[in-house]
Design a protein around this motif. Structure first.
Motif, PDB file in Angstrom:
ATOM      1  N   ALA A 186      21.767  87.756 -95.581  1.00 31.69           N
ATOM      2  CA  ALA A 186      23.223  88.065 -96.132  1.00 31.69           C
ATOM      3  C   ALA A 186      23.073  86.122 -96.069  1.00 31.69           C
ATOM      4  CB  ALA A 186      24.143  88.396 -95.309  1.00 31.69           C
ATOM      5  N   PRO A 187      24.302  86.124 -96.951  1.00 28.47           N
ATOM      6  CA  PRO A 187      25.394  84.543 -96.975  1.00 28.47           C
ATOM      7  C   PRO A 187      26.485  84.154 -95.386  1.00 28.47           C
ATOM      8  CG  PRO A 187      26.512  86.235 -98.450  1.00 28.47           C
ATOM      9  CD  PRO A 187      25.115  86.675 -98.034  1.00 28.47           C
ATOM     10  N   ALA A 188      25.731  82.344 -95.825  1.00 26.59           N
ATOM     11  CA  ALA A 188      25.825  82.161 -94.579  1.00 26.59           C
ATOM     12  C   ALA A 188      27.436  82.444 -94.923  1.00 26.59           C
ATOM     13  CB  ALA A 188      25.812  80.606 -94.667  1.00 26.59           C
ATOM     14  N   ARG A 189      28.523  82.588 -93.180  1.00 26.69           N
ATOM     15  CA  ARG A 189      29.584  82.718 -93.699  1.00 26.69           C
ATOM     16  C   ARG A 189      30.774  81.192 -92.789  1.00 26.69           C
ATOM     17  NH1 ARG A 189      31.146  88.596 -90.358  1.00 26.69           N
ATOM     18  NH2 ARG A 189      30.262  89.808 -91.972  1.00 26.69           N
ATOM     19  N   GLN A 190      31.148  80.996 -92.517  1.00 28.07           N
ATOM     20  CA  GLN A 190      32.188  79.630 -92.490  1.00 28.07           C
ATOM     21  C   GLN A 190      31.374  79.641 -90.852  1.00 28.07           C
ATOM     22  OE1 GLN A 190      36.464  79.288 -92.917  1.00 28.07           O
ATOM     23  NE2 GLN A 190      36.774  76.636 -92.861  1.00 28.07           N
TER      24      GLN A 190
ATOM     25  N   GLN B 261      29.015  79.150 -89.855  1.00 23.45           N
ATOM     26  CA  GLN B 261      27.739  80.218 -88.837  1.00 23.45           C
ATOM     27  C   GLN B 261      26.575  80.168 -90.154  1.00 23.45           C
ATOM     28  OE1 GLN B 261      29.238  84.424 -89.512  1.00 23.45           O
ATOM     29  NE2 GLN B 261      30.291  84.166 -86.872  1.00 23.45           N
ATOM     30  N   GLN B 262      24.962  80.504 -89.547  1.00 28.67           N
ATOM     31  CA  GLN B 262      23.992  80.112 -90.215  1.00 28.67           C
ATOM     32  C   GLN B 262      23.883  82.305 -91.204  1.00 28.67           C
ATOM     33  OE1 GLN B 262      20.795  79.158 -87.670  1.00 28.67           O
ATOM     34  NE2 GLN B 262      21.536  76.589 -88.203  1.00 28.67           N
ATOM     35  N   ALA B 263      22.656  81.032 -92.015  1.00 27.55           N
ATOM     36  CA  ALA B 263      22.910  82.883 -92.975  1.00 27.55           C
ATOM     37  C   ALA B 263      21.877  83.619 -91.901  1.00 27.55           C
ATOM     38  CB  ALA B 263      21.939  82.180 -94.242  1.00 27.55           C
ATOM     39  N   ARG B 264      22.854  84.588 -92.148  1.00 30.45           N
ATOM     40  CA  ARG B 264      21.492  85.498 -90.699  1.00 30.45           C
ATOM     41  C   ARG B 264      20.604  86.660 -91.615  1.00 30.45           C
ATOM     42  NH1 ARG B 264      25.469  90.081 -90.317  1.00 30.45           N
ATOM     43  NH2 ARG B 264      26.828  88.764 -91.998  1.00 30.45           N
TER      44      ARG B 264
ATOM     45  N   PHE C 231      27.516  90.908-103.667  1.00 27.37           N
ATOM     46  CA  PHE C 231      28.099  90.031-102.474  1.00 27.37           C
ATOM     47  C   PHE C 231      27.258  89.095-102.168  1.00 27.37           C
ATOM     48  CE2 PHE C 231      28.796  94.722-102.251  1.00 27.37           C
ATOM     49  CZ  PHE C 231      30.323  94.730-102.027  1.00 27.37           C
TER      50      PHE C 231
ATOM     51  N   GLN D 265      24.411  88.606-101.058  1.00 31.48           N
ATOM     52  CA  GLN D 265      23.306  89.001-100.345  1.00 31.48           C
ATOM     53  C   GLN D 265      21.698  89.023-100.838  1.00 31.48           C
ATOM     54  OE1 GLN D 265      22.867  91.977 -96.683  1.00 31.48           O
ATOM     55  NE2 GLN D 265      22.899  93.206 -98.391  1.00 31.48           N
TER      56      GLN D 265
END
Length: 209
Positions: A44-48, A50-53, A174, A176
């Motif tokens: 999943a793309p990284a959120r502000q 946070q690292q990518a999950r 999204f 992903q």
């Protein structure tokens, strides 16, 4: 004799540099049945801030062309996806929920159509723009872009080692990325027809869409 040797070497060179579209066409035309194990890594793309999950799943895959396939996810959560030729079934065992959708309405522009359902390349071109992508990781690649832009699927890249399916890279709207790698691929082996039969388990919540 020199001409024969030169022709043979040229033929070998052409085979060695076969592109992804050639590999895809050969695979679709000649792989009538198959089975493999798979490992799928979804990022999943990284959120502000946070690292990518990522999450990793493993399971097995079978198909019988056209329009029948089965994905059995075993770890970390059990889930089954079956296309029986008429209905696409998704069984989430933890939720004990089954989702059923008419296969003709949902299968055409999915990655499964590329690797397991379409009978030939012309059928795929009805739903995807197909183009060679640069060789990478020792594989020949095809990029498939859905013609319908409103769906959740942005692009699919299919990697071949020779004419054998090796990797699927699926990017959704999204951002992903799902990378599915196939191991122990066996083509044109007997696959029992019953492998693609599905009956909702007793007590399961069945949602028809």
């Amino acid at each position: 004799m020199k001409k024969l040797i030169a022709a043979a070497l040229a033929s070998i060179a052409l085979c060695a540099h076969a592109d992804g579209l050639q590999a895809l066409e050969t695979f679709v035309k000649t792989a009538r049945t198959g089975r493999a194990d798979f490992t799928q890594v979804v990022t999943a793309p990284a959120r502000q801030g946070q690292q990518a999950r990522t999450r990793t799943s493993t399971g097995s895959f079978e198909f019988s062309r056209p329009n029948r396939f089965r994905f059995d996810y075993r770890k970390p959560f059990a889930q089954t996806i079956v296309a029986d030729g008429r209905t696409l079934w998704l069984h989430d065992m933890d939720l004990n929920q089954v989702t059923a959708r008419p296969q003709s309405q949902v299968l055409g522009s999915t990655p499964a159509a590329i690797i397991a359902a379409a009978p030939d390349l012309s059928s795929l071109r009805k739903d995807f723009d197909l183009a060679n992508a640069p060789d990478r990781d020792g594989l020949q690649w095809v990029q498939a872009t859905p013609r319908v832009k409103e769906g959740q699927l942005t692009s699919v890249k299919v990697g071949f080692r020779g004419n054998d399916l090796s990797v699927l890279e699926i990017l959704d709207s999204f951002g992903q990325l799902s990378v599915m790698k196939f191991d122990h691929l066996q083509l044109n082996v007997p696959v029992p027809g019953g492998a693609f039969d599905f009956k909702p388990p007793q007590g399961a919540d069945v949602v028809r869409q």
